[in-house]
Design an enzyme around this catalytic site. Structure first.
Site, PDB file in Angstrom:
ATOM      1  N   GLY A  67      43.046 -93.353  32.256  1.00 26.43           N
ATOM      2  CA  GLY A  67      42.532 -92.343  31.328  1.00 26.43           C
ATOM      3  C   GLY A  67      42.865 -92.680  29.892  1.00 26.43           C
ATOM      4  CB  SER A 105      43.690-100.272  34.394  1.00 28.28           C
ATOM      5  OG  SER A 105      43.480 -99.144  35.221  1.00 28.28           O
ATOM      6  CE  LYS A 106      38.078 -99.324  28.817  1.00 31.64           C
ATOM      7  NZ  LYS A 106      38.076-100.778  28.763  1.00 31.64           N
ATOM      8  NE  ARG A 107      40.954 -98.552  38.486  1.00 35.33           N
ATOM      9  CZ  ARG A 107      41.940 -99.268  38.987  1.00 35.33           C
ATOM     10  NH1 ARG A 107      42.810 -98.725  39.809  1.00 35.33           N
ATOM     11  NH2 ARG A 107      42.059-100.548  38.684  1.00 35.33           N
TER      12      ARG A 107
END
Ligand code: GLU
Length: 315
Positions: free
Chosen positions: A254, A250-252
């Site tokens: 990075g 996911s975007k988390r």
């Protein structure tokens, strides 16, 4: 038969590593068989689609060395074809207009939850009389268009990666919305599962190779192929690329897009090689450092893993 496969990115973000890897597998398969690799931009979500993301996706695929055949196709240019096909399903009785308000649908789902059932549409507007329809229209309701899914249907296919996969009609959430709400004389914006099938039929796709996050769409799409009187392509669902903890990337996490890797100074050949190995095992005796052209010589789906692959930490 000439193999024809496609990558169908949605331009709602930069080229994601998962989409890029799906593109790699499609490209390898097409090149192995001397077939066509087609690019289709799935920009039906007008609100979230952006031209700069389309550019990022095209640039990223080119940077990786994935050349495509023919001019890229954009779904936004094909609305009239989709509307014609929705009309065909309405005329043949495979689809119908459905007039529930969102409050009615919420109440239906709350009641299902209270009974401990999985939320699904209960097909309540499948058999409206002309008088009932006229009354809803007089109230100013805007219908969606739903495609009929029979509960007692069983849908199976022989997946190129996963072998036999079987779904029951009753687990597909009830009659499926294929076009958004519009007036009862119009056809609203057609939705993902429907347009994908119309395009894949129209563009002559022989194999649909995509991430396993789409596996639940395939039984619905198979029913649409049948209703549209089309021959089924083969389906293959490839494992997802996971984060170092084994969860969906996911975007988390990075670094998730090809342009991030590019900015970090990685070479395209190295990324292409790494992505291919995340999911495909080269045959014995083949060097693990290879170009995409070399991998294409040996590529087959029997050496694609079923389980998701963890990305090595990049931060
Ligand atoms: N637009 C879809 C995606 O980006 C394509 C899915 C498919 O290949 O059918 O996931």
């Amino acid at each position: 038969m000439t193999v024809r496969v496609r990558i169908a990115p949605s331009p709602t973000g930069n080229l994601h590593i998962g989409t890029a890897r799906t593109a790699v597998f499609n490209w390898l398969f097409a090149r192995h068989h001397g077939g066509d690799f087609i690019l289709r931009v799935e920009d039906t979500d007008r609100e979230r689609s952006r031209p700069e993301y389309t550019q990022n996706i095209l640039d990223g695929l080119k940077w990786l060395g994935l050349s495509w055949d023919e001019e890229p196709v954009a779904q936004s240019d094909r609305l009239s074809l989709y509307q014609e096909k929705v009309k065909e399903l309405l005329d043949k009785g495979f689809a119908y207009r459905s007039y529930e308000t969102s409050a009615e649908l919420d109440a239906m789902r709350d009641a299902q939850k209270a009974r401990g059932e999985a939320p699904r549409y209960d097909n309540r507007h499948r058999k409206l009389t002309p008088e009932q329809e006229a009354a809803f229209i007089a109230e100013g309701r805007q219908p969606v268009i739903r495609f009929k899914i029979e509960n007692d249907r069983e849908i199976s296919w022989n997946d190129l990666v996963r072998g036999t996969v079987t779904w029951k009609g009753r687990d597909l959430g009830g009659d499926m919305v294929i076009a958004r709400a519009a007036s009862a004389t119009e056809i609203g914006q057609p939705l993902y599962n429907f347009v994908v099938v119309v395009d894949d039929i129209d563009m002559g796709m022989t194999h649909i190779i995509r991430g396993e996050d789409h596996i639940g769409n395939t039984p619905k799409q198979i029913l649409l192929y049948e209703a549209l009187g089309a021959k089924l392509p083969e389906f293959g669902h490839t494992p997802l690329i996971l984060n170092p903890q084994g969860q969906k990337l996911s975007k988390r996490d990075g670094v998730t897009s090809i342009s991030d890797f590019q900015k970090m100074g990685y070479l395209p050949e190295a990324i292409a090689n790494y992505m291919t190995l995340l999911g495909w095992s080269p045959p014995e005796g083949m060097n693990e450092i290879f170009t995409l052209a070399e991998a294409a010589e040996h590529f087959s789906f029997d050496r694609v893993n079923k389980a998701g692959q963890n990305l090595i930490g990049t931060s």
